[in-house]
Design a protein around this motif. Structure first.
Motif, PDB file in Angstrom:
ATOM      1  N   ASP A 158     126.139  75.054  17.629  1.00 18.94           N
ATOM      2  CA  ASP A 158     127.413  75.376  18.268  1.00 18.94           C
ATOM      3  C   ASP A 158     127.552  76.885  18.464  1.00 18.94           C
ATOM      4  N   ASP A 159     128.640  77.286  19.100  1.00 17.55           N
ATOM      5  CA  ASP A 159     128.862  78.704  19.407  1.00 17.55           C
ATOM      6  C   ASP A 159     128.781  79.585  18.163  1.00 17.55           C
ATOM      7  N   GLU A 160     129.386  79.116  17.089  1.00 17.59           N
ATOM      8  CA  GLU A 160     129.425  79.931  15.873  1.00 17.59           C
ATOM      9  C   GLU A 160     128.027  80.158  15.319  1.00 17.59           C
ATOM     10  N   ARG A 200     126.154  82.581  17.707  1.00 21.44           N
ATOM     11  CA  ARG A 200     126.620  83.962  17.575  1.00 21.44           C
ATOM     12  C   ARG A 200     126.127  84.582  16.266  1.00 21.44           C
ATOM     13  N   THR A 201     126.162  83.819  15.195  1.00 19.82           N
ATOM     14  CA  THR A 201     125.688  84.322  13.894  1.00 19.82           C
ATOM     15  C   THR A 201     124.221  84.706  13.968  1.00 19.82           C
TER      16      THR A 201
END
Length: 610
Positions: free
Chosen positions: A374-376, A379-380
């Motif tokens: 997912d996006d999170e 991004r991490t």
């Protein structure tokens, strides 16, 4: 229901929940070891996570073959060939006596450790037969209520070719050809002889074939294989060394073809190209004759295929065009990895006696059965790599990417769930403009770091496939070869037509030169909105800007590296190569914006060449 394949090559795991395929993945994607044969601890862990289950909640675990039968074949083979093969026998026996005869115990110990359980508390562990697992992987997920099934590979326990009939949940064996007579091992013998790696280089031999002329067909049919009209065959084992030796071929084979095997990584000569063309033609003939016989014997109108030979997409294309079956379906993970899925399906339909309902299209979910992020999580991972990125919503992202590819930029495309099987299908792909005359050489030499002769596949909107190719059928798994339409071909002048071998490589043959092979064919992936809406949307955006509904698609990796699995894998591959753009989910990264990595070519030694 959990299925496992392991300990030969391409270890994998697959899981069913209420008979539905929920997850499947090869161990190599997690371990980053190509064709990893070890116990698939990471793949199993992923499958359990995908299903939201712990190991204690699994009803049954099914292993894809029977090691005791393999040991029986090994012993019988050595006895029948004695005293030759003594070196190989001495090398093999300690491994079998120490490890492989006790695989059931070893598997249970590995599972107990993985599940943090006591051995006695594990779910029941069952063992299917190798070709039974292949046949199950071919028929049960197929769209057919009933079908003939043909499995072709190197060797399982004994079988190298097997024929089945699938009807509902029933899967009935009809007949088989046994070791050492093997179409898969015959093809692998030529893979070895032409200097490529057995079990991973066979697709290179297939890609090399169009550069040659089939001048050795008679030599193969007169000496190596006794091929009957019905497609059954026997090999003359006096030319081969694989039954008991440490190599695939021997000096008698060398004498037949005029010299020793090509040294790996040495220049490829016209002879290797002609040999490739010859064994490819023989292989296609065997497959076509077998299919005709299976059709006559079963009366079925549909055919399902699995086993490593089913990855020969040129033969599959001829089967589709020339019949005799109205329709064919090929398991996208046709090799040993797919055996894990077949084993799980056998657990459900055979051991549990659960009914089967054919799914329109098929039950493979586009083969998008691996991890997604997912996006999170993305991004991490990008922040951890100190990457520079923008996050764009879909309409802007697709339009921007279409424009960049129109400028001949090469894009790493990382979206949704990872593919199960050897092909990248728009989940973990490197993509570009097929109209570019330089795209094929740029991708091969500057991004994939692989041999220049190897072709690239087109991804095409399913609704437009017949606008570009001489076919109008689904090919979602890149397992069918068809010709580029004649009206898109570029007429070659007299001098160009005289060129042979690798000199044919850089000729512009069509309006889509990056995906047109030297014989004017292409290995086609049809992209379906229902199974991969984002990739379909990108193709639509590219079509809107350029009028072209096709993209170049190759796997997101460099030579010798497994296809990328995680965002970190993707960023690393992006930075190590001359890719221009990376897209991970909705995050867009341009190479020019990144902090340059120090030029360290030592990383290329990280992956053994395939």
């Amino acid at each position: 229901m959990l299925g496992i394949s392991a300990f030969y090559h391409d270890s994998a795991a697959a899981i069913l929940v209420d008979g539905q395929i929920v997850g499947a993945a090869q161990e190599e994607r997690f371990s980053r070891i190509k064709h990893d044969a070890g116990f698939p601890v990471h793949a199993i862990s992923y499958c359990l996570e995908a299903a939201g289950l712990t190991l204690s909640e699994i009803d049954r675990i099914v292993f894809y073959d029977k090691p005791i039968l393999k040991f029986e074949r090994l012993l019988e083979t050595y006895v029948s060939y004695a005293p030759s093969g003594i070196r190989s026998f001495i090398a093999a026996m300690p491994v079998w006596l120490k490890d492989k005869l006790y695989l059931k115990q070893a598997i249970r110990e590995d599972l107990a450790e993985l599940g943090d359980m006591k051995n006695k508390d594990l779910p029941p562990l069952l063992f299917a037969e190798h070709h039974q697992s292949h046949a199950a992987s071919a028929f049960y997920p197929s769209p057919f209520e009933r079908a003939a099934v043909l499995c072709l590979d190197g060797v399982g326990e004994w079988a190298t070719t097997s024929v089945w009939v699938g009807n509902g949940r029933e899967l009935t064996p009809l007949w088989e050809i046994d070791f050492p007579h093997s179409l898969g091992l015959l093809y692998s013998a030529f893979t070895y002889y032409t200097g490529f790696k057995v079990n991973s280089g066979e697709y290179k031999l297939m890609g090399l074939a169009p550069y040659g002329e089939p001048t050795y067909v008679d030599a193969i049919l007169d000496n190596l294989i006794d091929l009957k009209d019905d497609g059954t065959f026997r090999l003359d084992m006096s030319y081969f060394n694989y039954a008991t030796g440490l190599t695939m071929t021997n000096k008698r084979f060398d004498a037949l073809f005029g010299g020793p095997p090509r040294r790996p990584e040495s220049p490829i000569s016209q002879q290797e190209m002609d040999i490739a063309a010859s064994i490819q033609q023989v292989t296609e003939e065997v497959v076509l004759r077998l299919a005709k016989t299976v059709h006559e014997e079963t009366g079925e109108t549909a055919l399902c295929l699995a086993g490593g030979v089913a990855l020969n997409c040129v033969a599959n294309g001829r089967l589709l065009r020339e019949g005799p079956f109205d329709d064919i379906w090929v398991q996208p993970a046709a090799g040993d990895a797919g055996g894990a899925l077949g084993a799980a399906l056998l657990g459900w339909h055979v051991y549990e006696q659960k009914e089967r309902i054919a799914v329109p299209g098929d039950a493979m979910r586009g083969s998008y059965l691996g991890p997604e992020f997912d996006d999170e999580a993305i991004r991490t991972a990008l922040d951890a790599a100190d990457a520079r990125y923008q996050r764009l919503d879909d309409p802007e992202l697709m339009s921007r990417l279409a424009g960049l590819m129109g400028e001949e930029k090469v894009v790493g495309w990382f979206q949704g769930r990872m593919e199960f099987g050897p092909r990248a299908l728009g989940g973990r792909s490197i993509i570009g403009d097929p109209r570019s005359a330089k795209m094929q050489s740029v991708m091969n030499l500057k991004i994939k770091y692989r041999e220049s002769f190897r072709p690239f596949a087109p991804s095409v909107l399913r609704e437009r496939v017949s606008d570009y190719f001489d076919m109008d059928a689904d090919s979602p798994y890149m397992l069918i070869v068809a010709d580029v339409r004649k009206d898109l071909l570029v007429e070659l002048d007299e001098e160009q037509q005289k060129l042979s071998g690798i000199d044919k490589l850089n000729l512009k043959r069509s309006q889509l030169p990056a995906i047109t092979h030297v014989d004017n064919s292409a290995r086609i992936q049809t992209v379906h909105e229902g199974t991969n809406p984002r990739y379909h949307a990108l193709l639509k955006a590219f079509e809107a800007q350029t009028g072209c509904g096709v993209l170049v698609n190759t796997s997101f990796n460099v030579r010798g590296e497994p296809i990328v699995c995680t965002p970190a894998d993707a960023y690393r591959c992006f930075m190590r190569t001359e890719m221009d753009v990376l897209v991970v989910g909705n995050f867009l990264l341009l190479k020019e914006d990144q902090t340059p990595w120090e030029k360290d070519e030592a990383w290329k030694e990280e992956f053994a060449l395939d």
